[in-house]
Write a protein that holds these residues in place. Sequence first.
Motif, PDB file in Angstrom:
ATOM      1  N   THR A 142       0.820  -1.218   0.000  1.00  0.00           N
ATOM      2  CA  THR A 142       0.000   0.000   0.000  1.00  0.00           C
ATOM      3  C   THR A 142       0.850   1.263   0.000  1.00  0.00           C
ATOM      4  O   THR A 142       0.302   2.378   0.076  1.00  0.00           O
ATOM      5  CB  THR A 142      -0.922   0.020   1.232  1.00  0.00           C
ATOM      6  OG1 THR A 142      -0.123  -0.043   2.432  1.00  0.00           O
ATOM      7  CG2 THR A 142      -1.883  -1.158   1.210  1.00  0.00           C
ATOM      8  N   ASN A 143       2.173   1.119  -0.048  1.00  0.00           N
ATOM      9  CA  ASN A 143       3.098   2.270  -0.015  1.00  0.00           C
ATOM     10  C   ASN A 143       2.898   3.117   1.237  1.00  0.00           C
ATOM     11  O   ASN A 143       2.901   4.353   1.181  1.00  0.00           O
ATOM     12  CB  ASN A 143       2.938   3.155  -1.250  1.00  0.00           C
ATOM     13  CG  ASN A 143       3.347   2.464  -2.530  1.00  0.00           C
ATOM     14  OD1 ASN A 143       3.895   1.371  -2.490  1.00  0.00           O
ATOM     15  ND2 ASN A 143       3.096   3.082  -3.659  1.00  0.00           N
ATOM     16  N   THR A 144       2.714   2.473   2.377  1.00  0.00           N
ATOM     17  CA  THR A 144       2.464   3.197   3.616  1.00  0.00           C
ATOM     18  C   THR A 144       3.392   2.715   4.727  1.00  0.00           C
ATOM     19  O   THR A 144       3.890   1.588   4.698  1.00  0.00           O
ATOM     20  CB  THR A 144       1.011   3.028   4.089  1.00  0.00           C
ATOM     21  OG1 THR A 144       0.757   1.636   4.316  1.00  0.00           O
ATOM     22  CG2 THR A 144       0.039   3.562   3.059  1.00  0.00           C
ATOM     23  N   PHE A 145       3.602   3.575   5.709  1.00  0.00           N
ATOM     24  CA  PHE A 145       4.303   3.184   6.927  1.00  0.00           C
ATOM     25  C   PHE A 145       3.791   4.027   8.081  1.00  0.00           C
ATOM     26  O   PHE A 145       3.182   5.083   7.879  1.00  0.00           O
ATOM     27  CB  PHE A 145       5.821   3.297   6.771  1.00  0.00           C
ATOM     28  CG  PHE A 145       6.336   4.666   6.421  1.00  0.00           C
ATOM     29  CD1 PHE A 145       6.864   5.511   7.384  1.00  0.00           C
ATOM     30  CD2 PHE A 145       6.316   5.118   5.098  1.00  0.00           C
ATOM     31  CE1 PHE A 145       7.356   6.767   7.059  1.00  0.00           C
ATOM     32  CE2 PHE A 145       6.805   6.377   4.759  1.00  0.00           C
ATOM     33  CZ  PHE A 145       7.316   7.207   5.745  1.00  0.00           C
ATOM     34  N   VAL A 146       4.013   3.548   9.292  1.00  0.00           N
ATOM     35  CA  VAL A 146       3.459   4.190  10.485  1.00  0.00           C
ATOM     36  C   VAL A 146       4.589   4.676  11.386  1.00  0.00           C
ATOM     37  O   VAL A 146       5.534   3.942  11.672  1.00  0.00           O
ATOM     38  CB  VAL A 146       2.548   3.215  11.268  1.00  0.00           C
ATOM     39  CG1 VAL A 146       2.052   3.863  12.555  1.00  0.00           C
ATOM     40  CG2 VAL A 146       1.372   2.779  10.410  1.00  0.00           C
ATOM     41  N   LEU A 147       4.466   5.938  11.829  1.00  0.00           N
ATOM     42  CA  LEU A 147       5.432   6.526  12.751  1.00  0.00           C
ATOM     43  C   LEU A 147       4.890   6.471  14.176  1.00  0.00           C
ATOM     44  O   LEU A 147       3.684   6.613  14.406  1.00  0.00           O
ATOM     45  CB  LEU A 147       5.695   7.995  12.398  1.00  0.00           C
ATOM     46  CG  LEU A 147       6.186   8.327  10.992  1.00  0.00           C
ATOM     47  CD1 LEU A 147       6.403   9.835  10.884  1.00  0.00           C
ATOM     48  CD2 LEU A 147       7.462   7.575  10.667  1.00  0.00           C
ATOM     49  N   THR A 148       5.805   6.278  15.115  1.00  0.00           N
ATOM     50  CA  THR A 148       5.461   6.331  16.533  1.00  0.00           C
ATOM     51  C   THR A 148       6.205   7.490  17.173  1.00  0.00           C
ATOM     52  O   THR A 148       7.434   7.570  17.090  1.00  0.00           O
ATOM     53  CB  THR A 148       5.842   5.019  17.242  1.00  0.00           C
ATOM     54  OG1 THR A 148       5.141   3.929  16.645  1.00  0.00           O
ATOM     55  CG2 THR A 148       5.493   5.093  18.715  1.00  0.00           C
ATOM     56  N   ASP A 149       5.451   8.387  17.799  1.00  0.00           N
ATOM     57  CA  ASP A 149       6.024   9.514  18.525  1.00  0.00           C
ATOM     58  C   ASP A 149       5.976   9.174  20.016  1.00  0.00           C
ATOM     59  O   ASP A 149       4.892   9.008  20.580  1.00  0.00           O
ATOM     60  CB  ASP A 149       5.219  10.783  18.236  1.00  0.00           C
ATOM     61  CG  ASP A 149       5.776  12.012  18.943  1.00  0.00           C
ATOM     62  OD1 ASP A 149       6.713  11.868  19.754  1.00  0.00           O
ATOM     63  OD2 ASP A 149       5.272  13.122  18.692  1.00  0.00           O
ATOM     64  N   PRO A 150       7.128   9.061  20.685  1.00  0.00           N
ATOM     65  CA  PRO A 150       7.117   8.679  22.107  1.00  0.00           C
ATOM     66  C   PRO A 150       6.415   9.692  23.000  1.00  0.00           C
ATOM     67  O   PRO A 150       6.023   9.357  24.127  1.00  0.00           O
ATOM     68  CB  PRO A 150       8.609   8.573  22.450  1.00  0.00           C
ATOM     69  CG  PRO A 150       9.308   9.415  21.435  1.00  0.00           C
ATOM     70  CD  PRO A 150       8.499   9.301  20.186  1.00  0.00           C
ATOM     71  N   PHE A 151       6.230  10.929  22.519  1.00  0.00           N
ATOM     72  CA  PHE A 151       5.563  11.956  23.318  1.00  0.00           C
ATOM     73  C   PHE A 151       4.103  12.145  22.929  1.00  0.00           C
ATOM     74  O   PHE A 151       3.427  13.026  23.469  1.00  0.00           O
ATOM     75  CB  PHE A 151       6.311  13.290  23.185  1.00  0.00           C
ATOM     76  CG  PHE A 151       7.728  13.226  23.659  1.00  0.00           C
ATOM     77  CD1 PHE A 151       8.024  13.153  25.002  1.00  0.00           C
ATOM     78  CD2 PHE A 151       8.773  13.207  22.756  1.00  0.00           C
ATOM     79  CE1 PHE A 151       9.333  13.080  25.453  1.00  0.00           C
ATOM     80  CE2 PHE A 151      10.085  13.137  23.183  1.00  0.00           C
ATOM     81  CZ  PHE A 151      10.364  13.072  24.546  1.00  0.00           C
ATOM     82  N   MET A 152       3.629  11.336  22.002  1.00  0.00           N
ATOM     83  CA  MET A 152       2.234  11.430  21.585  1.00  0.00           C
ATOM     84  C   MET A 152       1.349  10.709  22.601  1.00  0.00           C
ATOM     85  O   MET A 152       1.738   9.697  23.176  1.00  0.00           O
ATOM     86  CB  MET A 152       2.076  10.809  20.207  1.00  0.00           C
ATOM     87  CG  MET A 152       0.690  10.946  19.607  1.00  0.00           C
ATOM     88  SD  MET A 152       0.562  10.038  18.036  1.00  0.00           S
ATOM     89  CE  MET A 152       0.498   8.347  18.629  1.00  0.00           C
ATOM     90  N   SER A 153       0.138  11.208  22.826  1.00  0.00           N
ATOM     91  CA  SER A 153      -0.788  10.593  23.768  1.00  0.00           C
ATOM     92  C   SER A 153      -1.568   9.450  23.124  1.00  0.00           C
ATOM     93  O   SER A 153      -1.900   9.497  21.927  1.00  0.00           O
ATOM     94  CB  SER A 153      -1.765  11.648  24.307  1.00  0.00           C
ATOM     95  OG  SER A 153      -1.102  12.563  25.159  1.00  0.00           O
ATOM     96  N   THR A 154      -1.854   8.453  23.930  1.00  0.00           N
ATOM     97  CA  THR A 154      -2.723   7.341  23.537  1.00  0.00           C
ATOM     98  C   THR A 154      -3.773   7.174  24.632  1.00  0.00           C
ATOM     99  O   THR A 154      -3.762   7.896  25.633  1.00  0.00           O
ATOM    100  CB  THR A 154      -1.928   6.037  23.370  1.00  0.00           C
ATOM    101  OG1 THR A 154      -1.396   5.642  24.646  1.00  0.00           O
ATOM    102  CG2 THR A 154      -0.775   6.219  22.371  1.00  0.00           C
ATOM    103  N   CYS A 155      -4.646   6.200  24.474  1.00  0.00           N
ATOM    104  CA  CYS A 155      -5.690   6.013  25.487  1.00  0.00           C
ATOM    105  C   CYS A 155      -5.081   5.583  26.818  1.00  0.00           C
ATOM    106  O   CYS A 155      -5.539   5.992  27.885  1.00  0.00           O
ATOM    107  CB  CYS A 155      -6.689   4.960  25.004  1.00  0.00           C
ATOM    108  SG  CYS A 155      -8.121   4.763  26.108  1.00  0.00           S
ATOM    109  N   SER A 156      -4.040   4.790  26.775  1.00  0.00           N
ATOM    110  CA  SER A 156      -3.453   4.275  28.012  1.00  0.00           C
ATOM    111  C   SER A 156      -2.509   5.261  28.677  1.00  0.00           C
ATOM    112  O   SER A 156      -2.253   5.169  29.885  1.00  0.00           O
ATOM    113  CB  SER A 156      -2.719   2.961  27.738  1.00  0.00           C
ATOM    114  OG  SER A 156      -1.728   3.149  26.753  1.00  0.00           O
TER     115      SER A 156
END
Length: 304
Positions: free
Chosen positions: A87-101
Motif C-alpha cells: 500500500t506504499n504506507t508506513f506508520v510513525l510512533t512519537d514517544p511523546f504522543m498521547s494514547t488512550c493508556s
Amino acid sequence: MSCSNKFFLFFLSFLLIHPLESVPSIIPLNGSCTDKCGNIVLKYPFGSGFGCGHPAFSRFIKCTTSGVLQFSTTSGIYTISSLDYSTNTFVLTDPFMSTCSSMQNSGSFTLDHDDSTPFSIMKQNMFVLLGCSTTSAVFDPKQDLCDSGSGSNVCRGMYSCKGVTGIGLEPNDPISTCCVYDPPVPVGSGYGLNLPRLQCSSYSSIYGFGGDEGDPMKWEFGISLQYNNSYYVDESCKNCEDSGGFCGFSGAHESFACICGNGVNTTINCYGRGNALSGTWRYKIQTGMSIGGIFFFWMMMLFI
C-alpha cells in the motif's frame, strides 16, 4: 646468476605472492547496506543508511546500530513501527504522543515539504488535540478547525480513557477542550502541528479504530504516511537486486549504484560486471596469483 638478477627475481616473486595486497585498496570490503532493520524488511526505495535506497528517502530514513528504523523531520526523530510495501504506507510512533493508556504533554509534529519530498499524511489519519485552552483558535467558529461531527465521538472516546489524568483531566470530563483537528488546507506533505500556537497540551494521532470505534483501547495510534508510486523498481535496480545487491546511489549527483554485500559499488550488478571486482572474485584472483607466485619462486630457486 648475478646478485642483481637474484634480487629482481625475488622482487618479482614477492609481487606475485602479494599481488593485490601490495597496493592499498580503495574499495570498502564491508557491506554498508542491509535488507533488514530490526524486524522490518527493507526494500527499495527504503534503505538502511545514506547511500542505500532512493536518495529522496535516505535523507529522512536510517537504521540505527541497535536496529531501530527512524524517520527524521525538523520537529524530531520518530520510530517507524510498521511498513507496508503493498500500500506504499508506513506508520510513525512519537514517544511523546498521547494514547488512550498514556497521555502527556506533547511536542509539535511537522512533516517537511519541498519538491523532492515523497511523503504525505494519509487522509484517514486523524489528529486529536487534547487539553486545549478555550481561547484557542481551534474553537473559533470563524476558523472552523474542529470536526464537530464524528470528531465529537472520538473526543468522547479519548476523554473516557484513564490516561487523561496525565494531562490534568478526569475521565469523562466535558470534551470542550478536545478537538479533532480539521485544518482548512488538506492534510498532506508540508503538514505542521504547532501545539504552543494552538494552545493545546497534547496531541494524539489515530490511523485506524481496530474494528471497534467504541473502544479507544483498541484504536490504532500512530502517524500513517504514504509515499507515491513514482519511486518504482526500474530495470537497473531489478538487475541489481537479482544479483544479490542493494539499490542505492553514490557521487555528488547521487547517481544509481548497486551496493554489493561486500561493500563494492558498481553501476550494473554484483555478478562482477560492474566498475569493480566483487570481494569474492578479488579473493579468488588473489589466491590463484599467490599460489602461482610461490610455485614460480621455488622453481627459480632450484635453478640458481
